[in-house]
Design an enzyme around this catalytic site. Structure first.
Site, PDB file in Angstrom:
ATOM      1  N   TYR A 496       0.837  -1.205   0.000  1.00  0.00           N
ATOM      2  CA  TYR A 496       0.000   0.000   0.000  1.00  0.00           C
ATOM      3  C   TYR A 496       0.872   1.255   0.000  1.00  0.00           C
ATOM      4  O   TYR A 496       0.838   2.051  -0.908  1.00  0.00           O
ATOM      5  CB  TYR A 496      -0.952  -0.006   1.196  1.00  0.00           C
ATOM      6  CG  TYR A 496      -1.847   1.204   1.233  1.00  0.00           C
ATOM      7  CD1 TYR A 496      -2.863   1.335   0.301  1.00  0.00           C
ATOM      8  CD2 TYR A 496      -1.673   2.208   2.167  1.00  0.00           C
ATOM      9  CE1 TYR A 496      -3.690   2.456   0.301  1.00  0.00           C
ATOM     10  CE2 TYR A 496      -2.495   3.323   2.181  1.00  0.00           C
ATOM     11  CZ  TYR A 496      -3.504   3.456   1.252  1.00  0.00           C
ATOM     12  OH  TYR A 496      -4.310   4.554   1.249  1.00  0.00           O
ATOM     13  N   SER A 577      -6.497   2.028  -4.418  1.00  0.00           N
ATOM     14  CA  SER A 577      -6.585   3.393  -3.944  1.00  0.00           C
ATOM     15  C   SER A 577      -5.206   4.045  -4.055  1.00  0.00           C
ATOM     16  O   SER A 577      -4.660   4.147  -5.150  1.00  0.00           O
ATOM     17  CB  SER A 577      -7.132   3.403  -2.514  1.00  0.00           C
ATOM     18  OG  SER A 577      -7.513   4.681  -2.129  1.00  0.00           O
ATOM     19  N   ASP A 660     -17.769   5.808  -6.572  1.00  0.00           N
ATOM     20  CA  ASP A 660     -16.624   6.226  -5.766  1.00  0.00           C
ATOM     21  C   ASP A 660     -16.525   7.749  -5.792  1.00  0.00           C
ATOM     22  O   ASP A 660     -16.044   8.343  -6.756  1.00  0.00           O
ATOM     23  CB  ASP A 660     -15.340   5.598  -6.309  1.00  0.00           C
ATOM     24  CG  ASP A 660     -14.123   5.909  -5.448  1.00  0.00           C
ATOM     25  OD1 ASP A 660     -14.252   6.688  -4.481  1.00  0.00           O
ATOM     26  OD2 ASP A 660     -13.044   5.373  -5.744  1.00  0.00           O
ATOM     27  N   HIS A 692     -16.089   3.533  -2.600  1.00  0.00           N
ATOM     28  CA  HIS A 692     -14.651   3.317  -2.757  1.00  0.00           C
ATOM     29  C   HIS A 692     -14.313   1.888  -2.344  1.00  0.00           C
ATOM     30  O   HIS A 692     -13.702   1.645  -1.307  1.00  0.00           O
ATOM     31  CB  HIS A 692     -13.891   4.340  -1.916  1.00  0.00           C
ATOM     32  CG  HIS A 692     -12.419   4.370  -2.179  1.00  0.00           C
ATOM     33  ND1 HIS A 692     -11.892   4.528  -3.434  1.00  0.00           N
ATOM     34  CD2 HIS A 692     -11.361   4.253  -1.342  1.00  0.00           C
ATOM     35  CE1 HIS A 692     -10.578   4.531  -3.361  1.00  0.00           C
ATOM     36  NE2 HIS A 692     -10.235   4.345  -2.104  1.00  0.00           N
TER      37      HIS A 692
END
Length: 719
Positions: A496, A577, A660, A692
């Site tokens: 991430y 994301s 989203d 999202h």
């Protein structure tokens, strides 16, 4: 505050959400550097800007055509039906752990299955919850409510007025977007009361000031929102009063990320109503709401008021703080006496509760009636402690004896009593739920998920890779015990790397069933930008230093290849994301390292991200095109702006959701359209609802997951 987070969507997180459970874009602005009046507008230079019209007929027709092309391949794979059936079976399993929440010392749970597509909110007693098959009382049926109101309600949670916890504010979203409708609900009668509070759809935050009064931050007048798309005006709303009659309590600035009211309380009856002004994503000001108005607390800008116990406010420090001759290091937790803060908020006397070691970080904080439950990470391994406030203002602690080499997280705590729940999980051990009495120290496993796949042939290891600047980057690898070191192992690498979000081991039945059980390898990389080693680990990758994050990820991949665990032919990567941005950067910077790239709900156009959905709120993380140095860096890494013709790119899977309103589907759409124009193969898929994430219900999320796993199987396992 949580509402501003750009969520990380790892494969584990997505699959766990299946198993259990941003705004209208600002006016278009030029991607050119500030102070360049002759620079052409984005509308003139970006041929795909029409895809930023989220619900426009032309854009949606393009989405429909792209979905048809992708589904025509991935859904038609002969294995898809089996993958989807397994995903849905695990998602809808009745023996999942029902996530607990304490309200009125009872256990509440929001639950979705094949009979409750949108879900039900239900409750039972603590004693009954501990049984194999609790007797649940349905408090609210969202499917029935949605049908009666012709709406597509998605559950966003409840906030009940404490200590009675009879009246609750329910947050209901249309299709999963961040904007929601807030409605008062009576737990005694299990209905929406006549004359109850109702705040229509919007990006908004509310807090109970008292049983008949709310503090609300919302768009009170048209356009009265920050550049990031969040409210900055807080007003007081009395029961029975129209919105137009609310009186202003606090006003931030349009340049802020947003302003939110919130209330803290503890088991001793203390209550603090506060307002947080988020001046940037990582800096805040805190104000105490009093009868005389609001009073600012002189706390560091990088600090979070997170809980209260025994009349003490708990403050998490994300920067060093020297006050009254005492120095507190970043990553510490300190307490402030509420009475002293109320009397003199400008001269604070903090007391140390917790300070991290060199490889430690503070993870979670929650409170029972008289104790704190704190979870930490020690070299990305979970620990849990009970902290007790002492009469002299200090604290004592004891560790809870939970499994080592696991991830430990807080599930719920009861401020009316001493009970608290914690989750314990690891890659190969099914998640278990433990009940502790923080007063007596008792600890017992209450529930455990059954095994969803055969893990007997797998093992977990932790290694480190050396990044470009010499930093050691830890990563976990889950692989067959008999794995051959010949570079032939199909491997998914996830990371991430942003917003100080820690990625830790977790059990996923779907990952195990659809990937590990088929001989696949899974790798979780703890690259910089996350919170695994505290604020400094995150801060090392901010704005123009972000290349370190991307170098960390590439270093882990190169280490896997050097160890002959895998090879570029068998290596796939995944992130969502902010992690979707990571995927886009790795796609453009190192196309030679992977054969599959799964780009989930991503940011990709970093020269226009500030103009799309809630992008302006993340300037503190990424930088701004208005700053020449930061714009130059963003231009150098922006995936959308760095695709080049003639490069041998792997065929990516790019997916997003129409609903989203945080990151927005615009990034993924434009990236795919640009690949199409250059003749570069790709798959694109857009879920029409779900916010999202991967969908609004278990069916949609299982479908998206099955598409991803078919994609990885085709790219990495097939010859």
């Amino acid at each position: 505050m949580v509402r501003y987070l750009i969520i990380g969507l790892s494969l584990l997180a997505l699959l766990a959400s299946v198993s259990a459970a941003a705004t209208t874009p600002a006016p278009s602005a030029s991607p050119a550097a500030a102070g360049s009046p002759s620079a052409p507008s984005a509308e003139a230079t970006d041929p795909y800007i029409w895809l930023e019209d989220v619900h426009g007929a032309k854009a949606m027709a393009w989405v429909e055509a792209e979905n048809a092309k992708t589904l025509g391949v991935l859904e038609k794979d002969p294995r898809f039906a089996e993958f989807y059936a397994n995903a849905l079976k695990i998602a809808e399993a009745k023996d999942r752990i029902p996530a607990p929440e304490f309200i009125q010392s009872q256990i509440f749970n929001y639950w979705q299955d094949n009979n409750h597509v949108r879900g039900i909110w239900r409750r039972t007693t603590l004693a009954d919850y501990s049984k194999t098959s609790p007797a649940w009382d349905t408090v609210l049926d969202l499917d029935a409510l949605a049908k009666s109101e012709n709406a597509n309600w998605v559950w966003h949670g409840a906030d009940c007025y404490w200590p009675q916890e009879r009246r609750c504010l329910l947050h209901l979203s249309d299709g999963g977007e961040d904007a929601d409708t807030i409605r008062e609900f009576d737990l005694t009668n299990e209905q929406f009361p006549a004359g109850g509070f109702v705040l229509p759809r919007g990006k908004q935050d509310v807090a109970w000031e008292d049983g008949d009064t709310l503090l609300a931050a919302r768009e009170w007048n048209p356009g009265e929102m920050t550049t990031s798309g969040y409210p900055y005006v807080v007003k007081r709303l009395k029961r029975g009063q129209p919105l137009a009659g609310a009186t202003e309590v606090f006003r931030g600035m349009p340049s802020d990320v947003g302003v939110s009211p919130f209330a803290l309380h503890d088991g001793q009856g203390h209550r603090a109503v506060m307002i947080v002004r988020n001046t940037t994503f990582f800096t805040s000001e805190y104000y105490l709401v009093t009868s005389a108005g609001t009073r600012k607390l002189e706390v560091p800008p990088k600090a979070d008021v997170s809980a209260m116990i025994a009349g003490r406010l708990l403050l998490r420090l994300r920067q060093d703080w020297a006050v009254n001759g005492t120095a507190f290091i970043q990553g510490s937790l300190v307490s402030l006496d509420l009475a002293a803060v109320t009397a003199d908020p400008e001269h604070l006397v903090p007391t140390l509760v917790y300070a991290p070691g060199p490889r430690e970080s503070l993870d979670g904080v929650d409170d029972t009636r008289a104790h704190l439950i704190i979870t930490t990470l020690d070299n990305v391994r979970g620990r849990a402690y009970v902290y007790t406030p002492l009469a002299n203002g200090g604290w004592s602690k004891r560790q809870l004896a939970l499994a080592d080499n696991s991830a430990i997280s807080l599930a719920a705590a009861d401020q009316h009593d001493e009970n608290a729940f914690l989750y314990v999980t690891s890659f190969l051990t099914p998640t278990s739920l433990w009940l502790t009495d923080a007063g007596s120290g008792s600890l017992a496993m209450t529930k455990a998920s059954p095994a969803r796949f055969d893990a007997s042939g797998d093992v977990v290891e932790q290694h480190e890779a050396t990044s470009e600047d010499g930093t050691q980057i830890p990563y976990f690898i889950v692989h067959p015990k008999q794995m051959k070191l010949d570079g032939s192992n199909p491997t998914i690498l996830y990371a991430y790397g942003g917003f100080q979000i820690s990625e830790t081991p977790a059990y996923s039945g779907l990952l195990g069933k659809l990937w590990l059980e088929r001989g696949g390898v899974y790798v979780l990389a703890n690259i910089r930008g996350g919170g695994e080693f505290g604020p400094a680990w995150h801060d090392a990758g901010l704005t123009v230093h972000r290349q370190r994050i991307y170098d960390d990820f590439a270093a882990v991949a190169q280490d896997l290849i050097a160890r002959k665990i895998t090879s570029p032919r068998r290596l796939g990567i995944q992130g969502g994301s902010n992690g979707g941005l990571l995927m886009g950067v790795e796609f453009t910077q190192h196309p030679e390292l992977w054969n599959a790239v799964d780009i989930q709900v991503p940011l990709l156009d970093m020269l226009r991200y500030e103009q799309i959905a809630a992008g302006a709120s993340w300037v503190a993380e990424y930088g701004s095109v208005s700053n020449p140095e930061q714009r130059a860096f963003l231009a150098s890494i922006s995936p959308y702006n760095n695709i080049k013709p003639g490069v041998a790119y792997p065929q990516p899977l790019i997916w997003t959701t129409t609903k989203d309103d945080r990151v927005g589907p615009q990034h993924a759409r434009k990236f795919a359209a640009k690949l199409q124009a250059m003749g570069i193969p790709y798959y694109f898929y857009e879920v029409t609802e779900g916010g999202h994430g991967a969908g609004a219900n278990l069916n949609e999320r299982a479908h998206t997951t099955a598409l991803e796993m078919i994609y990885f199987t085709r790219k990495l396992m097939d010859d």
